[in-house]
Design an enzyme around this catalytic site. Structure first.
Site, mmCIF file in Angstrom:
data_model
loop_
_atom_site.group_PDB
_atom_site.id
_atom_site.type_symbol
_atom_site.label_atom_id
_atom_site.label_comp_id
_atom_site.label_asym_id
_atom_site.label_seq_id
_atom_site.Cartn_x
_atom_site.Cartn_y
_atom_site.Cartn_z
ATOM 1 N N LYS A 26 0.814 -1.109 0.126
ATOM 2 C CA LYS A 26 -0.075 0.037 -0.047
ATOM 3 C C LYS A 26 0.929 1.349 0.054
ATOM 4 O O LYS A 26 0.411 2.321 -0.746
ATOM 5 C CB LYS A 26 -0.918 0.173 1.350
ATOM 6 C CG LYS A 26 -1.951 -1.045 1.305
ATOM 7 C CD LYS A 26 -3.159 -1.036 2.324
ATOM 8 C CE LYS A 26 -2.553 -1.158 3.589
ATOM 9 N NZ LYS A 26 -2.589 -2.622 4.041
ATOM 10 N N ARG A 103 -10.157 0.027 8.703
ATOM 11 C CA ARG A 103 -9.803 -1.335 9.002
ATOM 12 C C ARG A 103 -10.929 -1.968 9.753
ATOM 13 O O ARG A 103 -10.821 -3.176 10.072
ATOM 14 C CB ARG A 103 -8.572 -0.978 9.984
ATOM 15 C CG ARG A 103 -7.284 -0.702 9.458
ATOM 16 C CD ARG A 103 -6.444 -2.073 9.151
ATOM 17 N NE ARG A 103 -4.915 -1.824 9.778
ATOM 18 C CZ ARG A 103 -4.091 -0.895 9.169
ATOM 19 N NH1 ARG A 103 -4.643 -0.154 8.143
ATOM 20 N NH2 ARG A 103 -2.850 -1.064 9.607
ATOM 21 N N ARG A 139 12.005 -6.087 5.503
ATOM 22 C CA ARG A 139 11.570 -4.661 5.088
ATOM 23 C C ARG A 139 12.132 -3.418 5.904
ATOM 24 O O ARG A 139 12.533 -3.582 6.929
ATOM 25 C CB ARG A 139 10.130 -4.739 5.248
ATOM 26 C CG ARG A 139 9.276 -3.511 5.298
ATOM 27 C CD ARG A 139 7.834 -3.656 4.852
ATOM 28 N NE ARG A 139 7.159 -3.531 6.086
ATOM 29 C CZ ARG A 139 5.718 -3.344 6.201
ATOM 30 N NH1 ARG A 139 5.067 -3.076 5.175
ATOM 31 N NH2 ARG A 139 5.062 -3.314 7.488
ATOM 32 N N ARG A 171 10.888 -1.022 11.045
ATOM 33 C CA ARG A 171 9.839 -0.576 11.719
ATOM 34 C C ARG A 171 10.072 -1.606 13.287
ATOM 35 O O ARG A 171 10.104 -2.986 12.776
ATOM 36 C CB ARG A 171 8.535 -0.758 11.241
ATOM 37 C CG ARG A 171 8.126 0.364 10.643
ATOM 38 C CD ARG A 171 6.785 0.292 9.677
ATOM 39 N NE ARG A 171 5.723 -0.263 10.511
ATOM 40 C CZ ARG A 171 4.435 -0.482 9.661
ATOM 41 N NH1 ARG A 171 4.334 0.038 8.758
ATOM 42 N NH2 ARG A 171 3.750 -1.442 10.386
ATOM 43 N N ARG A 182 -1.182 -8.958 12.969
ATOM 44 C CA ARG A 182 -1.894 -8.097 12.066
ATOM 45 C C ARG A 182 -2.442 -8.678 10.708
ATOM 46 O O ARG A 182 -3.655 -8.229 10.424
ATOM 47 C CB ARG A 182 -0.782 -6.944 11.749
ATOM 48 C CG ARG A 182 -0.421 -5.740 12.607
ATOM 49 C CD ARG A 182 0.985 -5.168 12.536
ATOM 50 N NE ARG A 182 1.453 -4.671 11.285
ATOM 51 C CZ ARG A 182 2.670 -4.851 11.109
ATOM 52 N NH1 ARG A 182 3.503 -5.065 11.659
ATOM 53 N NH2 ARG A 182 3.101 -4.226 9.749
HETATM 54 P P1 ADP Z 1 0.565 -1.966 8.630
HETATM 55 O O1 ADP Z 1 -0.280 -1.973 7.423
HETATM 56 O O2 ADP Z 1 1.805 -2.526 8.046
HETATM 57 O O3 ADP Z 1 0.132 -2.835 9.546
HETATM 58 P P2 ADP Z 1 0.348 0.658 9.248
HETATM 59 O O4 ADP Z 1 1.394 1.542 9.278
HETATM 60 O O5 ADP Z 1 -0.722 0.928 8.579
HETATM 61 O O6 ADP Z 1 0.710 -0.653 9.392
HETATM 62 O O7 ADP Z 1 -0.410 0.680 10.827
HETATM 63 C C1 ADP Z 1 0.486 0.654 12.009
HETATM 64 C C2 ADP Z 1 -0.496 0.512 13.200
HETATM 65 O O8 ADP Z 1 -1.009 1.544 13.351
HETATM 66 C C3 ADP Z 1 -1.148 -0.831 13.000
HETATM 67 O O9 ADP Z 1 -0.776 -1.959 13.435
HETATM 68 C C4 ADP Z 1 -2.604 -0.290 14.161
HETATM 69 O O10 ADP Z 1 -2.079 -0.453 15.424
HETATM 70 C C5 ADP Z 1 -2.471 1.143 14.026
HETATM 71 N N1 ADP Z 1 -3.349 1.721 12.678
HETATM 72 C C6 ADP Z 1 -3.384 1.931 11.591
HETATM 73 N N2 ADP Z 1 -4.450 2.079 10.865
HETATM 74 C C7 ADP Z 1 -5.167 1.848 11.710
HETATM 75 C C8 ADP Z 1 -6.835 1.910 11.447
HETATM 76 N N3 ADP Z 1 -7.690 2.061 10.407
HETATM 77 N N4 ADP Z 1 -7.443 1.441 12.776
HETATM 78 C C9 ADP Z 1 -6.744 1.231 13.914
HETATM 79 N N5 ADP Z 1 -5.574 1.201 14.073
HETATM 80 C C10 ADP Z 1 -4.680 1.460 12.937
#
Ligand code: ADP
Ligand code: ZN
Length: 260
Positions: A26, A103, A139, A171, A182
């Protein structure tokens, strides 16, 4: 692409949502869409920025608690952050690419009641590669622009972002335990409302895999140590995958077909 300027003009003001599991690319597709003029709105980046700017605020502490575990932060934290961003003038005028949100079904309901999306892109990546790409592919992401790299798509100079010269970091939540969590959350809470979105938006699938019979220039394929990389897919067959350049080309072709 010769018609890049034409594509930029056609895409201006469009509201695009990227949908797919952690590690599906993404971030990199967002870069490609940003290069066409859309504003990138990422829940992960927005949350990490909030935490970096005000590490001691109640909101930051609460967010970090969930993020460290690979759990979703509560809707009352993330929803206002994203909706405020989408309503900014820059997003209304240029259009946006939304990444990492919604999400949960509740987040999706709010988004779809307030925003009329032009396109939902579903980034389809074999499950076997998601973990492999993040963990084995080691990564790393740019702290400034969030472009992702791995041993499959390494930066030209190790530790430095090709796009902006920013520093590349690993990360802290990219460990196998957190990623598995996740992915599980994605299956249970996020993927389940995809069919729900289908009736409300125009969904297109953007696969990363290349059919065995498909003839394609080597330079567009993912390689590891110079060799084309074959991944075992979920259906127990082997397939090749597109690299960053190959995916950008596939994305731009899809957009051109749709919007020009
Ligand atoms: P990835 O898609 O690689 O898991 P992100 O950078 O999108 O990582 O998100 C990192 C963290 O931020 C997630 O594991 C979650 O804890 C939080 N997060 C991100 N987007 C959301 C969302 N839409 N709703 C709830 N928590 C979120
Ligand atoms: Zn960068």
């Amino acid at each position: 692409m010769k018609n890049l300027e034409k594509l930029k003009a056609a895409i201006r003001g469009k509201k695009i949502l990227l949908f797919g599991p952690p590690g599906c690319g993404k971030g990199n597709r967002s870069r490609d869409l940003e290069a066409l003029g859309l504003v990138h709105v990422s829940s992960g980046i927005a949350l990490r920025a909030k935490v970096r700017n005000k590490p001691d605020s109640e909101l930051s502490k609460k967010a970090v608690y969930y993020m460290k575990r690979g759990e979703l932060v509560p809707d009352d934290i993330i929803v206002p952050i994203i909706m405020e961003h989408l309503n900014r003038r820059e997003c209304r005028e240029n259009g946006f690419v939304l990444d990492g949100f919604p999400r949960t079904k509740a987040q999706a309901d709010i988004l779809f009641s307030q925003v009329d999306l032009d396109l939902v892109l579903y980034l389809d990546v074999p499950r076997k590669f998601l973990l492999y790409g993040i963990v084995e592919g080691n990564r790393r992401v740019c702290v400034d622009c969030a472009t992702g790299y791995s041993d499959f798509d390494p930066p030209k100079v190790e530790g430095v972002c090709d796009k902006c010269g920013g520093k590349l970091i690993k990360r802290t939540d990219d460990n196998i335990k957190t990623i598995e969590k996740r992915l599980k959350l994605y299956d249970e809470q996020t993927k389940t409302f995809l069919h729900d979105i289908e009736s409300k938006a125009n969904i297109e699938i953007l696969p990363i895999t290349v059919g065995n019979e498909e003839k394609i220039d080597d330079k567009y394929l993912k390689k590891l140590k110079g060799q084309v990389y074959w991944v075992q897919t979920d259906q127990d067959s082997k397939t090749r995958m597109l690299n960053l350049e190959g995916m950008r080309k596939r994305l731009y072709n899809l957009l051109a077909e749709k919007f020009i």
